[in-house]
Design a protein around this motif. Structure first.
Motif, PDB file in Angstrom:
ATOM      1  N   VAL A   1       0.628  -1.530  -0.460  1.00 51.13           N
ATOM      2  CA  VAL A   1      -0.105  -0.326  -0.096  1.00 51.13           C
ATOM      3  C   VAL A   1       0.690   1.246   0.107  1.00 51.13           C
ATOM      4  N   TRP A   2       1.736   1.260   0.732  1.00 50.24           N
ATOM      5  CA  TRP A   2       3.197   2.413   1.623  1.00 50.24           C
ATOM      6  C   TRP A   2       3.539   2.645  -0.050  1.00 50.24           C
ATOM      7  N   MET A   3       3.959   1.251  -0.853  1.00 51.67           N
ATOM      8  CA  MET A   3       4.524   1.570  -1.823  1.00 51.67           C
ATOM      9  C   MET A   3       3.737   1.850  -3.996  1.00 51.67           C
ATOM     10  N   PHE A   4       2.969   1.280  -3.547  1.00 49.68           N
ATOM     11  CA  PHE A   4       2.556   1.761  -4.557  1.00 49.68           C
ATOM     12  C   PHE A   4       0.528   1.903  -4.708  1.00 49.68           C
ATOM     13  N   GLY A   5       1.011   2.662  -3.781  1.00 47.83           N
ATOM     14  CA  GLY A   5      -0.748   3.016  -3.675  1.00 47.83           C
ATOM     15  C   GLY A   5      -1.127   4.624  -3.316  1.00 47.83           C
ATOM     16  N   THR A   6      -1.853   5.374  -3.607  1.00 44.67           N
ATOM     17  CA  THR A   6      -1.809   6.516  -3.413  1.00 44.67           C
ATOM     18  C   THR A   6      -2.578   7.529  -2.127  1.00 44.67           C
ATOM     19  N   LEU A   7      -1.422   7.770  -1.308  1.00 48.27           N
ATOM     20  CA  LEU A   7      -1.770   7.616   0.129  1.00 48.27           C
ATOM     21  C   LEU A   7      -2.361   9.200   0.200  1.00 48.27           C
ATOM     22  N   SER A   8      -3.573   8.310   0.914  1.00 48.05           N
ATOM     23  CA  SER A   8      -4.602   9.936   1.719  1.00 48.05           C
ATOM     24  C   SER A   8      -4.603   9.526   3.565  1.00 48.05           C
ATOM     25  N   ALA A   9      -4.835  10.364   3.787  1.00 45.59           N
ATOM     26  CA  ALA A   9      -5.277  10.522   5.233  1.00 45.59           C
ATOM     27  C   ALA A   9      -6.466   8.956   4.939  1.00 45.59           C
ATOM     28  N   THR A  10      -7.188   9.565   4.607  1.00 41.08           N
ATOM     29  CA  THR A  10      -8.540   7.887   4.736  1.00 41.08           C
ATOM     30  C   THR A  10      -7.970   6.698   4.379  1.00 41.08           C
ATOM     31  N   MET A  11      -7.306   6.496   2.719  1.00 44.64           N
ATOM     32  CA  MET A  11      -6.843   5.342   2.487  1.00 44.64           C
ATOM     33  C   MET A  11      -6.011   4.837   3.448  1.00 44.64           C
ATOM     34  N   ILE A  12      -5.076   5.844   4.073  1.00 53.07           N
ATOM     35  CA  ILE A  12      -3.830   5.434   5.262  1.00 53.07           C
ATOM     36  C   ILE A  12      -4.780   4.820   6.247  1.00 53.07           C
ATOM     37  N   ALA A  13      -6.151   5.046   7.228  1.00 55.88           N
ATOM     38  CA  ALA A  13      -6.261   4.892   7.881  1.00 55.88           C
ATOM     39  C   ALA A  13      -7.450   3.265   7.439  1.00 55.88           C
ATOM     40  N   VAL A  14      -7.843   3.102   6.295  1.00 58.51           N
ATOM     41  CA  VAL A  14      -8.810   1.785   5.976  1.00 58.51           C
ATOM     42  C   VAL A  14      -7.860   0.741   5.763  1.00 58.51           C
ATOM     43  N   HIS A  15      -6.397   0.529   4.982  1.00 56.20           N
ATOM     44  CA  HIS A  15      -4.988   0.388   4.852  1.00 56.20           C
ATOM     45  C   HIS A  15      -4.740  -0.637   6.587  1.00 56.20           C
ATOM     46  N   THR A  16      -4.745   0.486   7.104  1.00 53.57           N
ATOM     47  CA  THR A  16      -4.639   0.219   8.755  1.00 53.57           C
ATOM     48  C   THR A  16      -5.514  -0.734   9.494  1.00 53.57           C
ATOM     49  N   ALA A  17      -6.385  -0.083   9.115  1.00 50.45           N
ATOM     50  CA  ALA A  17      -7.717  -1.317   9.258  1.00 50.45           C
ATOM     51  C   ALA A  17      -7.524  -2.483   8.970  1.00 50.45           C
ATOM     52  N   TRP A  18      -7.251  -3.029   7.905  1.00 49.66           N
ATOM     53  CA  TRP A  18      -7.150  -3.869   7.015  1.00 49.66           C
ATOM     54  C   TRP A  18      -6.275  -4.672   7.382  1.00 49.66           C
ATOM     55  N   PHE A  19      -5.448  -3.978   8.449  1.00 43.54           N
ATOM     56  CA  PHE A  19      -4.034  -4.417   8.450  1.00 43.54           C
ATOM     57  C   PHE A  19      -4.455  -5.538  10.223  1.00 43.54           C
ATOM     58  N   PHE A  20      -4.831  -4.877  10.704  1.00 48.22           N
ATOM     59  CA  PHE A  20      -5.304  -5.387  12.720  1.00 48.22           C
ATOM     60  C   PHE A  20      -6.436  -7.069  11.613  1.00 48.22           C
TER      61      PHE A  20
END
Length: 199
Positions: free
Chosen positions: A73-92
């Motif tokens: 996600v960090w390497m290939f995604g388009t980072l935004s606050a929403t996307m970071i929150a969503v993908h962090t939630a997926w991590f957990f």
């Protein structure tokens, strides 16, 4: 007894590696094309497989997969606050799911082992009981012959009465012999199809 094909560790390892590689490639493709909603669900497949097949190592494998997910996600995604929150939630979600499934898979494995142990103990007890039954049957027949011999010196009425009772006991012993032979068939079936060995 050879292990079942589906339970062979190497099969599970290959399956987990293959699905992980496919999921990683799908994630890279999705992230580079701006598709952010679907690919996280595919990560559930190797997470569930690892947690089920290797419950004792599931947390490590799940954290590794979740870490790879986060790096992608960090390497290939388009980072935004929403996307970071969503993908962090997926991590957990991945880590939590791995822990929960591995816990229940471990309990299931322990219970299966306990059931197998109880079945083997029960079969061994049946073996012991049948051997004792055969011994007792012989031990009862021998004194019966002695009783018949001793009864022959008694008066005729007593002799007939004792002989009739001895014959009744012998009929019961014959029935026990028949039941023993039937049980022996069951024993052979259990040895053949459930791998119970005679000690």
């Amino acid at each position: 007894m050879p292990r079942n094909f589906i339970h062979d560790d190497s099969i599970w390892i290959c399956l987990i590696i293959a699905t992980s590689l496919v999921v990683i490639l799908m994630a890279i493709f999705s992230l580079t094309h701006g598709i952010n909603d679907i690919f996280p669900y595919f990560f559930l497949v190797p997470v569930i497989l690892a947690a089920y097949a290797f419950p004792e190592r599931a947390v490590m494998v799940t954290v590794t997969l979740a870490g790879i997910y986060f790096v992608l996600v960090w390497m290939f995604g388009t980072l935004s606050a929403t996307m970071i929150a969503v993908h962090t939630a997926w991590f957990f979600v991945f880590v939590s799911l791995g822990v929960v499934i591995s816990h229940f898979a471990e309990i299931s494995k322990i219970r299966k082992n306990q059931v197998e142990h109880l079945k083997k103990e029960a079969f061994q007890q049946i073996e012991n009981n049948m051997e004792q039954l055969l011994i007792l049957n012989d031990q009862i027949r021998n004194p019966l012959q002695a009783i018949l011999l001793d009864a022959s010196v008694l008066d005729e009425n007593t002799n007939v009465l004792i002989s009739d009772q001895v014959k009744t006991i012998e009929v019961i012993l014959d029935q026990l012999d028949e039941r023993y032979l039937e049980s022996e068939k069951v024993r052979k079936f259990l040895r053949k199809y459930y791998s119970f060995e005679k000690k």
